[in-house]
Write an enzyme that holds these catalytic residues in place. Structure first.
Site, PDB file in Angstrom:
ATOM      1  NE  ARG A   1      -0.365   1.986   4.811  1.00 15.24           N
ATOM      2  CZ  ARG A   1       0.716   1.341   4.487  1.00 15.24           C
ATOM      3  NH1 ARG A   1       1.719   1.740   3.939  1.00 15.24           N
ATOM      4  NH2 ARG A   1       0.695   0.014   4.993  1.00 15.24           N
TER       5      ARG A   1
ATOM      6  CE  LYS B   1      15.236   2.958   5.318  1.00 13.86           C
ATOM      7  NZ  LYS B   1      14.682   2.093   6.360  1.00 13.86           N
TER       8      LYS B   1
ATOM      9  CG  ASP C   1       6.970   2.141  -0.363  1.00 13.20           C
ATOM     10  OD1 ASP C   1       7.606   1.132  -0.629  1.00 13.20           O
ATOM     11  OD2 ASP C   1       6.271   1.896   0.792  1.00 13.20           O
TER      12      ASP C   1
ATOM     13  CE  LYS D   1      -1.861  -2.371   3.376  1.00 12.24           C
ATOM     14  NZ  LYS D   1      -2.768  -2.693   4.531  1.00 12.24           N
ATOM     15  N   GLY D   2       2.125   0.833   0.121  1.00 11.79           N
ATOM     16  CA  GLY D   2       3.027   2.180   0.382  1.00 11.79           C
ATOM     17  C   GLY D   2       3.173   3.311  -0.789  1.00 11.79           C
TER      18      GLY D   2
ATOM     19  CG  PHE E   1      11.052   2.897  10.682  1.00  9.50           C
ATOM     20  CD1 PHE E   1      11.367   1.664  10.070  1.00  9.50           C
ATOM     21  CD2 PHE E   1       9.899   3.280  10.885  1.00  9.50           C
ATOM     22  CE1 PHE E   1      10.191   0.858   9.329  1.00  9.50           C
ATOM     23  CE2 PHE E   1       8.931   2.395  10.214  1.00  9.50           C
ATOM     24  CZ  PHE E   1       8.907   1.377   9.816  1.00  9.50           C
TER      25      PHE E   1
ATOM     26  CG  ASP F   1      15.298  -1.329   4.229  1.00 10.27           C
ATOM     27  OD1 ASP F   1      16.820  -0.847   4.141  1.00 10.27           O
ATOM     28  OD2 ASP F   1      14.737  -1.476   5.083  1.00 10.27           O
TER      29      ASP F   1
HETATM   30  P1  IMP Z   1      12.952  -4.558   1.428  1.00  4.50           P
HETATM   31  O1  IMP Z   1      12.361  -5.688   1.128  1.00  4.50           O
HETATM   32  O2  IMP Z   1      13.775  -4.782   2.680  1.00  4.50           O
HETATM   33  O3  IMP Z   1      13.462  -3.787   0.499  1.00  4.50           O
HETATM   34  O4  IMP Z   1      11.639  -3.692   2.285  1.00  4.50           O
HETATM   35  C1  IMP Z   1      11.217  -2.786   1.363  1.00  4.50           C
HETATM   36  C2  IMP Z   1       9.532  -2.507   2.086  1.00  4.50           C
HETATM   37  O5  IMP Z   1       9.621  -2.548   3.245  1.00  4.50           O
HETATM   38  C3  IMP Z   1       9.189  -1.335   1.462  1.00  4.50           C
HETATM   39  O6  IMP Z   1       8.347  -1.649   0.483  1.00  4.50           O
HETATM   40  C4  IMP Z   1       8.408  -0.819   2.372  1.00  4.50           C
HETATM   41  O7  IMP Z   1       7.081  -1.253   2.585  1.00  4.50           O
HETATM   42  C5  IMP Z   1       8.985  -1.356   3.667  1.00  4.50           C
HETATM   43  N1  IMP Z   1      10.163  -0.176   4.170  1.00  4.50           N
HETATM   44  C6  IMP Z   1      11.412  -0.536   4.245  1.00  4.50           C
HETATM   45  N2  IMP Z   1      12.063   0.869   4.744  1.00  4.50           N
HETATM   46  C7  IMP Z   1      11.110   1.377   5.567  1.00  4.50           C
HETATM   47  C8  IMP Z   1      10.919   2.533   6.312  1.00  4.50           C
HETATM   48  O8  IMP Z   1      11.853   3.197   6.537  1.00  4.50           O
HETATM   49  N3  IMP Z   1       9.622   2.897   6.500  1.00  4.50           N
HETATM   50  C9  IMP Z   1       8.504   2.180   6.320  1.00  4.50           C
HETATM   51  N4  IMP Z   1       8.722   1.052   5.458  1.00  4.50           N
HETATM   52  C10 IMP Z   1       9.677   0.514   5.131  1.00  4.50           C
HETATM   53 MG    MG Z   2       6.346  -1.337   0.256  1.00  3.55          MG
END
Ligand code: IMP
Ligand code: MG
Length: 181
Positions: free
Chosen positions: A169, A135, A104, A47-48, A156, A107
């Protein structure tokens, strides 16, 4: 300033809404330039992506179609589980289509890498990734988005679609969340 600073969960505003909008304008231009004469499918990762996706599509001039996926990776915590799960798949037949994934934040990279590989099996002509935030310090797997609006530090973040346990959100800016005690 906006109402974030009156929210006691927020440490500071990292990217103001005005700046976010300028970054999103550039992303729209990038799509217009790189997909001229094509009709890409813009797949938003819910949903981000909602505010990013919503702003972006009003600024794109070329024709495109829309679809969405729900992919869960956080399971209500502030640490990625590393095991994404496709909760809701796309409806569109993307075979021979140019796909743009709208995310969105990248990470660890697990979510987007997994989704890209999953969609690639549906025989699209191409799959590219646009993310509002990158990130990079958080990366756990090798992954580079094709376009990013902003680089962010390994903190975060909440707001403009990003949540902490499904809340925040609605904050208009990208904010750094206060450390949870
Ligand atoms: P990844 O699989 O570790 O790259 O995580 C990606 C997902 O984690 C993103 O689509 C976000 O929904 C969530 N996410 C990563 N970092 C943050 C943050 O700092 N705040 C909120 N959601 C995050
Ligand atoms: Mg996401």
């Amino acid at each position: 300033m906006g109402f974030c600073m009156t929210d006691d969960r927020v440490e500071e505003i990292l990217i103001h809404n005005d700046e976010l909008k300028k970054g999103i304008e550039k992303a729209a231009s990038w799509i217009d330039k790189n997909y001229f004469g094509k009709e890409p499918v813009l797949i938003g990762l819910l949903k981000g992506c909602i505010p990013f996706y919503g702003h972006l599509i009003t600024l794109i001039k070329i024709d495109f179609t829309t679809d969405f996926m729900v992919v869960s990776s956080y399971k209500g915590t502030n640490k990625s589980s590393g095991k994404p799960e496709i909760v809701t798949d796309i409806y569109t037949d993307i075979s021979d289509k140019d796909v743009i994934l709208i995310e969105d934040i990248v990470d660890g990279g697990y979510t987007i890498k997994y989704v890209k590989e999953y969609l690639s099996k549906k025989n699209p002509k191409s799959v590219k990734v646009i993310t509002l935030l990158d990130k990079k310090e958080g990366r756990k797997v090798e992954f580079e988005p094709d376009y990013k609006c902003f680089d962010v530090a390994d903190k975060f973040l909440v707001g403009f679609g990003l949540d902490y346990q499904e809340k925040c959100r609605n904050l208009p800016h990208i904010c750094v969340m206060k450390k949870i005690k």
